[in-house]
Design an enzyme around this catalytic site. Structure first.
Site, PDB file in Angstrom:
ATOM      1  N   ASP A   1       0.872  -1.178   0.000  1.00  0.00           N
ATOM      2  CA  ASP A   1       0.000   0.000   0.000  1.00  0.00           C
ATOM      3  C   ASP A   1       0.911   1.232   0.000  1.00  0.00           C
ATOM      4  O   ASP A   1       2.132   1.109  -0.174  1.00  0.00           O
ATOM      5  CB  ASP A   1      -1.006  -0.029   1.166  1.00  0.00           C
ATOM      6  CG  ASP A   1      -0.347   0.189   2.525  1.00  0.00           C
ATOM      7  OD1 ASP A   1       0.908   0.263   2.597  1.00  0.00           O
ATOM      8  OD2 ASP A   1      -1.083   0.273   3.520  1.00  0.00           O
ATOM      9  N   HIS A   2       0.320   2.396   0.206  1.00  0.00           N
ATOM     10  CA  HIS A   2       1.112   3.634   0.162  1.00  0.00           C
ATOM     11  C   HIS A   2       2.226   3.648   1.204  1.00  0.00           C
ATOM     12  O   HIS A   2       3.307   4.169   0.956  1.00  0.00           O
ATOM     13  CB  HIS A   2       0.188   4.842   0.351  1.00  0.00           C
ATOM     14  CG  HIS A   2      -0.648   4.756   1.594  1.00  0.00           C
ATOM     15  ND1 HIS A   2      -1.724   3.894   1.686  1.00  0.00           N
ATOM     16  CD2 HIS A   2      -0.560   5.384   2.797  1.00  0.00           C
ATOM     17  CE1 HIS A   2      -2.269   4.015   2.889  1.00  0.00           C
ATOM     18  NE2 HIS A   2      -1.583   4.902   3.582  1.00  0.00           N
TER      19      HIS A   2
ATOM     20  N   CYS B   1       3.096  -3.236   4.014  1.00  0.00           N
ATOM     21  CA  CYS B   1       2.245  -2.096   4.376  1.00  0.00           C
ATOM     22  C   CYS B   1       2.955  -1.361   5.510  1.00  0.00           C
ATOM     23  O   CYS B   1       4.156  -1.570   5.702  1.00  0.00           O
ATOM     24  CB  CYS B   1       0.820  -2.544   4.739  1.00  0.00           C
ATOM     25  SG  CYS B   1       0.686  -3.637   6.168  1.00  0.00           S
ATOM     26  N   GLY B   2       2.266  -0.527   6.237  1.00  0.00           N
ATOM     27  CA  GLY B   2       2.940   0.261   7.274  1.00  0.00           C
ATOM     28  C   GLY B   2       3.543  -0.604   8.365  1.00  0.00           C
ATOM     29  O   GLY B   2       4.732  -0.524   8.662  1.00  0.00           O
TER      30      GLY B   2
ATOM     31  N   GLY C   1       2.786  -4.115   8.447  1.00  0.00           N
ATOM     32  CA  GLY C   1       2.780  -5.499   7.970  1.00  0.00           C
ATOM     33  C   GLY C   1       1.580  -6.274   8.520  1.00  0.00           C
ATOM     34  O   GLY C   1       1.279  -7.370   8.051  1.00  0.00           O
TER      35      GLY C   1
ATOM     36  N   GLY D   1      -1.823  -5.479   8.656  1.00  0.00           N
ATOM     37  CA  GLY D   1      -3.020  -5.535   7.805  1.00  0.00           C
ATOM     38  C   GLY D   1      -2.844  -6.474   6.626  1.00  0.00           C
ATOM     39  O   GLY D   1      -3.727  -7.299   6.324  1.00  0.00           O
TER      40      GLY D   1
ATOM     41  N   HIS E   1      10.240 -23.859   9.200  1.00  0.00           N
ATOM     42  CA  HIS E   1       9.193 -24.558   9.953  1.00  0.00           C
ATOM     43  C   HIS E   1       7.793 -24.370   9.390  1.00  0.00           C
ATOM     44  O   HIS E   1       6.934 -25.214   9.610  1.00  0.00           O
ATOM     45  CB  HIS E   1       9.199 -24.095  11.418  1.00  0.00           C
ATOM     46  CG  HIS E   1      10.362 -24.633  12.202  1.00  0.00           C
ATOM     47  ND1 HIS E   1      10.406 -24.596  13.580  1.00  0.00           N
ATOM     48  CD2 HIS E   1      11.521 -25.216  11.799  1.00  0.00           C
ATOM     49  CE1 HIS E   1      11.544 -25.138  13.998  1.00  0.00           C
ATOM     50  NE2 HIS E   1      12.252 -25.511  12.940  1.00  0.00           N
TER      51      HIS E   1
ATOM     52  N   ARG F   1       6.994   0.878   7.831  1.00  0.00           N
ATOM     53  CA  ARG F   1       7.177   1.918   8.848  1.00  0.00           C
ATOM     54  C   ARG F   1       7.833   1.358  10.100  1.00  0.00           C
ATOM     55  O   ARG F   1       7.975   2.076  11.097  1.00  0.00           O
ATOM     56  CB  ARG F   1       5.818   2.530   9.216  1.00  0.00           C
ATOM     57  CG  ARG F   1       5.214   3.362   8.097  1.00  0.00           C
ATOM     58  CD  ARG F   1       3.805   3.813   8.451  1.00  0.00           C
ATOM     59  NE  ARG F   1       3.268   4.707   7.443  1.00  0.00           N
ATOM     60  CZ  ARG F   1       1.968   5.010   7.323  1.00  0.00           C
ATOM     61  NH1 ARG F   1       1.083   4.472   8.158  1.00  0.00           N
ATOM     62  NH2 ARG F   1       1.556   5.832   6.382  1.00  0.00           N
TER      63      ARG F   1
ATOM     64  N   ARG G   1       2.543 -30.905  10.622  1.00  0.00           N
ATOM     65  CA  ARG G   1       1.843 -29.792  11.281  1.00  0.00           C
ATOM     66  C   ARG G   1       1.097 -28.941  10.262  1.00  0.00           C
ATOM     67  O   ARG G   1      -0.043 -28.526  10.505  1.00  0.00           O
ATOM     68  CB  ARG G   1       2.844 -28.948  12.079  1.00  0.00           C
ATOM     69  CG  ARG G   1       3.358 -29.715  13.287  1.00  0.00           C
ATOM     70  CD  ARG G   1       4.612 -29.138  13.901  1.00  0.00           C
ATOM     71  NE  ARG G   1       5.095 -30.020  14.968  1.00  0.00           N
ATOM     72  CZ  ARG G   1       6.287 -29.930  15.526  1.00  0.00           C
ATOM     73  NH1 ARG G   1       7.131 -29.000  15.144  1.00  0.00           N
ATOM     74  NH2 ARG G   1       6.643 -30.774  16.474  1.00  0.00           N
TER      75      ARG G   1
HETATM   76  C1  RB5 Z   1      -1.898   2.734   6.461  1.00  0.00           C
HETATM   77  O1  RB5 Z   1      -1.995   3.938   7.127  1.00  0.00           O
HETATM   78  C2  RB5 Z   1      -1.688   1.602   7.440  1.00  0.00           C
HETATM   79  O2  RB5 Z   1      -2.809   1.432   8.242  1.00  0.00           O
HETATM   80  C3  RB5 Z   1      -1.361   0.323   6.712  1.00  0.00           C
HETATM   81  O3  RB5 Z   1      -0.254   0.502   5.921  1.00  0.00           O
HETATM   82  C4  RB5 Z   1      -1.037  -0.893   7.568  1.00  0.00           C
HETATM   83  O4  RB5 Z   1      -0.077  -0.595   8.514  1.00  0.00           O
HETATM   84  C5  RB5 Z   1      -2.174  -1.621   8.106  1.00  0.00           C
HETATM   85  O5  RB5 Z   1      -2.045  -2.635   8.789  1.00  0.00           O
END
Ligand code: RB5
Length: 147
Positions: free
Chosen positions: A12-13, A69-70, A72, A74, A102, A113, A140
């Site tokens: 994502d962004h 993502c920010g 990871g 989501g 594993h 981030r 497993r």
């Molecule tokens: C975006 O602001 C942020 O919510 C997304 O990148 C991520 O961290 C979600 O889990």
């Protein structure tokens, strides 16, 4: 490295900058990379890109993918909704190695981030180079199918 097919990458962004760095890194190492987007830092919804990547693995068009993502978190939640996906959120090197040995993780997730790009490169390299150990770990994973 054991990527029979091209490797998918998506973000994502909040993961865009890291995705670009990882793409360049892997391309220089000789990997074929397919990018499912996003293509800028304009705000988007991570489920759209997580789904886009996961569906192509479920369909058998690709074996493995990387999502960023920010945090990871989501992207991990989205990818792991598919029974065929074993997505591992790895913001450290040890997890990247162990999720291959594993858990046979077929999707690597990182937080753009949370960690820097140099560590992200090492994580990706370790994840690609580490084989699954099979044996008791396969037993497993087989139990996932009973859920
Ligand atoms: C975006 O602001 C942020 O919510 C997304 O990148 C991520 O961290 C979600 O889990």
């Amino acid at each position: 490295m054991n990527t029979a097919k091209a490797l998918l990458i998506g973000c994502d962004h909040a993961g865009y900058q890291m995705k670009e760095v990882i793409k360049e890194y892997l391309t220089a190492l000789g990997h074929a990379i397919e990018d499912v987007g996003t293509d800028s830092e304009t705000s988007v919804d991570y489920p759209d890109y997580g789904n886009r990547l996961a569906r192509q693995i479920v369909d058998g068009r690709y074996d493995r993918g990387i999502l960023i993502c920010g945090t990871g978190i989501g992207m991990s939640m989205v990818a792991n909704r598919y029974p065929e996906i074993r997505a591992a959120l790895c913001n450290d090197l040890f997890s990247a190695i162990m999720c291959r040995r594993h858990n046979d993780a077929n999707v690597l997730v990182m937080g753009g981030r949370v960690i820097g790009t140099e560590l992200a490169k090492e994580i990706v390299r370790a994840w690609l180079d580490t084989p699954f150990e099979c044996g008791r770990h396969q037993n497993r994973l087989d139990k996932f199918c009973e859920m």
